[in-house]
Scaffold this active site. Structure first.
Site, short mmCIF file in Angstrom:
data_model
loop_
_atom_site.label_atom_id
_atom_site.label_comp_id
_atom_site.label_asym_id
_atom_site.label_seq_id
_atom_site.Cartn_x
_atom_site.Cartn_y
_atom_site.Cartn_z
N ILE A 135 24.09 -31.77 -1.31
CA ILE A 135 22.68 -31.78 -0.91
C ILE A 135 22.56 -32.02 0.59
CG2 ILE A 135 20.39 -32.73 -1.38
CD1 ILE A 135 21.36 -33.55 -4.13
N ASP B 225 33.77 -44.36 6.85
CA ASP B 225 33.43 -44.95 5.56
C ASP B 225 32.29 -45.94 5.80
OD1 ASP B 225 33.24 -46.50 3.27
OD2 ASP B 225 35.40 -46.44 2.89
N LEU B 226 31.15 -45.68 5.20
CA LEU B 226 29.96 -46.49 5.48
C LEU B 226 30.06 -47.91 4.93
CD1 LEU B 226 27.30 -43.76 4.69
CD2 LEU B 226 27.73 -44.74 6.95
N SER C 204 17.49 -40.90 -7.95
CA SER C 204 17.81 -39.98 -9.03
C SER C 204 16.92 -40.26 -10.22
CB SER C 204 19.28 -40.23 -9.39
OG SER C 204 19.53 -39.88 -10.73
N TYR D 149 26.31 -45.76 -12.41
CA TYR D 149 25.73 -44.90 -11.36
C TYR D 149 24.21 -45.07 -11.31
CZ TYR D 149 23.48 -40.85 -9.36
OH TYR D 149 22.63 -40.06 -8.64
N LYS E 161 21.41 -46.75 -8.37
CA LYS E 161 20.20 -46.13 -7.81
C LYS E 161 18.97 -47.02 -8.06
CE LYS E 161 22.16 -42.64 -5.95
NZ LYS E 161 22.24 -42.55 -4.47
N TYR F 266 15.76 -37.29 -7.41
CA TYR F 266 16.12 -35.91 -7.73
C TYR F 266 16.26 -35.76 -9.23
CZ TYR F 266 18.18 -36.54 -3.03
OH TYR F 266 18.43 -36.86 -1.73
N ASN G 167 17.63 -32.32 -11.53
CA ASN G 167 18.98 -31.73 -11.56
C ASN G 167 19.15 -30.66 -10.47
OD1 ASN G 167 18.63 -32.99 -14.24
ND2 ASN G 167 20.63 -32.09 -14.65
N ARG H 120 27.45 -35.29 -25.93
CA ARG H 120 28.17 -36.07 -24.92
C ARG H 120 27.54 -37.45 -24.85
NH1 ARG H 120 28.12 -33.93 -18.71
NH2 ARG H 120 25.92 -34.45 -18.90
N1 UDP Z 1 26.15 -29.82 -20.41
C1 UDP Z 1 26.80 -29.07 -21.37
N2 UDP Z 1 28.09 -28.70 -21.12
C2 UDP Z 1 28.75 -29.02 -19.98
C3 UDP Z 1 28.06 -29.77 -18.99
C4 UDP Z 1 26.75 -30.18 -19.25
O1 UDP Z 1 26.24 -28.76 -22.42
O2 UDP Z 1 29.93 -28.67 -19.82
C5 UDP Z 1 24.76 -30.23 -20.66
C6 UDP Z 1 24.58 -31.75 -20.68
O3 UDP Z 1 24.84 -32.26 -21.96
C7 UDP Z 1 23.12 -31.87 -20.27
C8 UDP Z 1 22.89 -30.67 -19.35
O4 UDP Z 1 23.95 -29.76 -19.62
O5 UDP Z 1 22.30 -31.70 -21.41
C9 UDP Z 1 22.92 -31.06 -17.89
O6 UDP Z 1 24.09 -31.80 -17.65
P1 UDP Z 1 24.55 -32.21 -16.20
O7 UDP Z 1 25.83 -32.99 -16.35
O8 UDP Z 1 24.57 -30.99 -15.33
O9 UDP Z 1 23.38 -33.12 -15.67
P2 UDP Z 1 22.79 -34.53 -16.21
O10 UDP Z 1 23.52 -34.93 -17.43
O11 UDP Z 1 22.99 -35.44 -15.08
O12 UDP Z 1 21.36 -34.25 -16.48
#
Ligand code: UDP
Length: 340
Positions: free
Chosen positions: A12, A59-60, A126, A151, A155, A179, A181, A297
Site C-alpha cells: 500500500i 528498522d523503526l 484495519s 495482529y 491495530k 482498510y 481488503n 479457515r
Molecule cells: N480465502 C480462501 N482461500 C484462500 C485465501 C483466502 O477461500 O486461499 C478466503 C478467506 O477465507 C476469506 C477471503 O478469502 O473469506 C479473504 O481472505 P484474505 O486472507 O484475503 O483476507 P481476510 O481474511 O483478511 O479478510
C-alpha cells in the site's frame, strides 16, 4: 510539502507514493527495512512516475536510527505510517514478533512526531479491529469486539495509542484509516503486491494459481450462512486506498478545525463472496481457475463490509474501481511479475 512514508516499499505504501508523485507536488521520503518488501520497489516507482524518492533502510523499532531521519529532515509536514507486520496467521504463531514490531515502531514514530513537532499523521489501521460482527455494514461507531488475532490487537492498541497521544498536544492531528481488503495493482501493470512467501490472501492466491505457481486454490468453507455459502469481504482497489491517504492528509493540512483524531473506514461498501471474486477473475482473465471447496479457515469472520459514508463526508473519498477492475489489474501485474 515534504511527507514521510514509513513502509514505502510495501504494497500500500508504494501505491500511495505513486499516487502522491502523480497527483501532487509533495516531496516524498520513505523508510522501510524490507522485512516484507524490497528496495527494488523504488525502481518500479521511478519507472512509473519518472520521479525519485529519497529512502532509508531503517528498522523503526530502533529509536536512535529513526530519529536521525527526522533530524536530517526538519521540514516534514506529515507522516503516513504504514510500516507494520500484517499476516493474521503469522501473528497467531508469533505474537511477540507482532507486538514488538507494530507497537514499538508506532511508539517511536509518535515520539518523533512530538519531538520534531510534525503536525499531521495518518495511521494504517484495519477492519480487523471490529472482530466478529453481528450488524452489517459496519460503521466507525460500531463498538469494537474482541480482536481475533494478535495482529488485530496491535491495530486496536495502535488506534488507542494514537488517540491518547494526539490529545496531549493541541498542535497535532491524526486520522486512522481502517482498510477493508486492499487488492489489485497499479494500472500500468508495473507495480503490485509481491508476496514473499506462499500468499495467505485470496487475490494473490488466485493469480498465482492461474499462472501455475500454485496448483489449486482452496476456498475456505462452503457452508457459511451467505448466498453461496462462502465468506463475504469488502475488496477495495489499492489505488483507491492510496488516493484516500492523499485526501486525508490534504484535509488535515487544509482544515485547521478538523477533529484532532478521526477514524475512517476505507471500503467500497460492496460485499463480495469468495466464489463471486473467483467468477470475476475468470471473466476478466478469460480462463477457468482450478479451485475446490475445502474446510473453513480458523479465525475467519463470515461476512464483513463497510459503510463508507464517513469517508465521503469527511475527506470526499469515493472508491472508483469495481471488483472486475481489481481482478484485471492484479492479473496484469501477476503476468508481468512472472517476466521480471
Ligand atoms: N480465502 C480462501 N482461500 C484462500 C485465501 C483466502 O477461500 O486461499 C478466503 C478467506 O477465507 C476469506 C477471503 O478469502 O473469506 C479473504 O481472505 P484474505 O486472507 O484475503 O483476507 P481476510 O481474511 O483478511 O479478510
Amino acid at each position: 510539502m515534504k511527507i514521510l512514508i514509513t513502509g514505502g516499499a510495501g504494497y500500500i505504501g508504494s501505491h500511495t507514493i505513486i499516487e502522491i508523485l502523480e497527483n501532487t507536488n509533495w516531496e516524498v521520503i520513505s523508510i522501510d527495512n524490507y522485512s516484507s518488501s524490497s528496495e527494488k520497489t523504488y525502481q518500479r516507482i521511478e519507472k512509473i512516475t519518472g520521479k525519485k524518492v529519497t529512502y532509508y533502510n531503517i528498522d523503526l523499532t530502533d529509536l536512535s536510527l529513526t530519529e536521525k531521519v527526522f533530524a536530517e529532515n526538519t521540514d516534514i509536514a506529515g507522516i503516513i505510517h504504514f510500516a507494520a507486520f500484517k499476516s493474521v496467521p503469522e501473528s497467531v504463531e508469533n505474537p511477540l514478533m507482532y507486538y514488538h514490531n507494530n507497537l514499538n515502531s508506532l511508539i517511536n514514530i509518535l515520539k518523533c512526531q512530538a519531538k520534531y513537532n510534525i503536525p499531521n499523521l495518518i495511521f494504517s489501521s484495519s477492519c480487523s479491529v471490529y472482530g466478529n460482527l453481528t450488524e452489517l455494514p459496519v460503521t466507525e461507531t460500531t463498538p469494537l469486539n474482541k480482536p481475533e488475532s494478535p495482529y488485530a490487537y496491535t491495530k486496536q492498541i495502535g488506534e488507542k495509542m494514537v488517540d491518547d497521544f494526539i490529545k496531549t498536544n493541541a498542535n497535532l492531528k491524526a486520522i486512522s484509516l481502517r482498510y477493508f481488503n486492499p487488492v489489485g495493482a497499479h494500472k500500468s501493470g508495473l507495480n503490485g503486491e509481491v508476496p514473499i512467501a506462499r500468499p495467505n490472501n485470496l487475490v494473490p492466491y488466485i493469480t498465482q494459481t492461474a499462472i501455475g505457481k500454485l496448483e489449486q486454490l482452496t476456498v475456505f468453507g462452503g457452508d457459511y450462512a451467505t448466498n453461496d455459502g462462502t465468506c463475504i469481504r469488502d475488496y477495495v482497489h489499492v489505488c483507491d486506498i492510496a488516493s484516500a491517504h492523499v485526501k486525508a492528509l490534504q484535509k488535515l493540512v487544509d482544515d485547521k478545525n478538523f477533529e484532532q483524531h478521526s477514524i475512517i473506514n476505507l471500503g467500497t461498501g460492496v460485499g463480495v463472496s469468495v466464489l463471486e471474486a473467483i467468477k470475476a477473475f475468470e471473466k476478466v482473465s478469460n480462463q477457468k481457475l482450478n479451485y475446490k471447496i475445502g474446510p473453513r479457515r480458523a479465525g475467519d469472520v463470515e461476512a464483513i463490509y463497510a459503510n463508507n459514508t464517513k469517508a465521503k463526508e469527511l475527506i470526499n473519498w469515493t472508491p472508483k474501481f469495481n471488483i472486475d477492475e481489481m481482478m484485471l489489474s492484479a492479473w496484469l501485474w501477476e503476468q508481468n511479475l512472472n517476466k521480471m
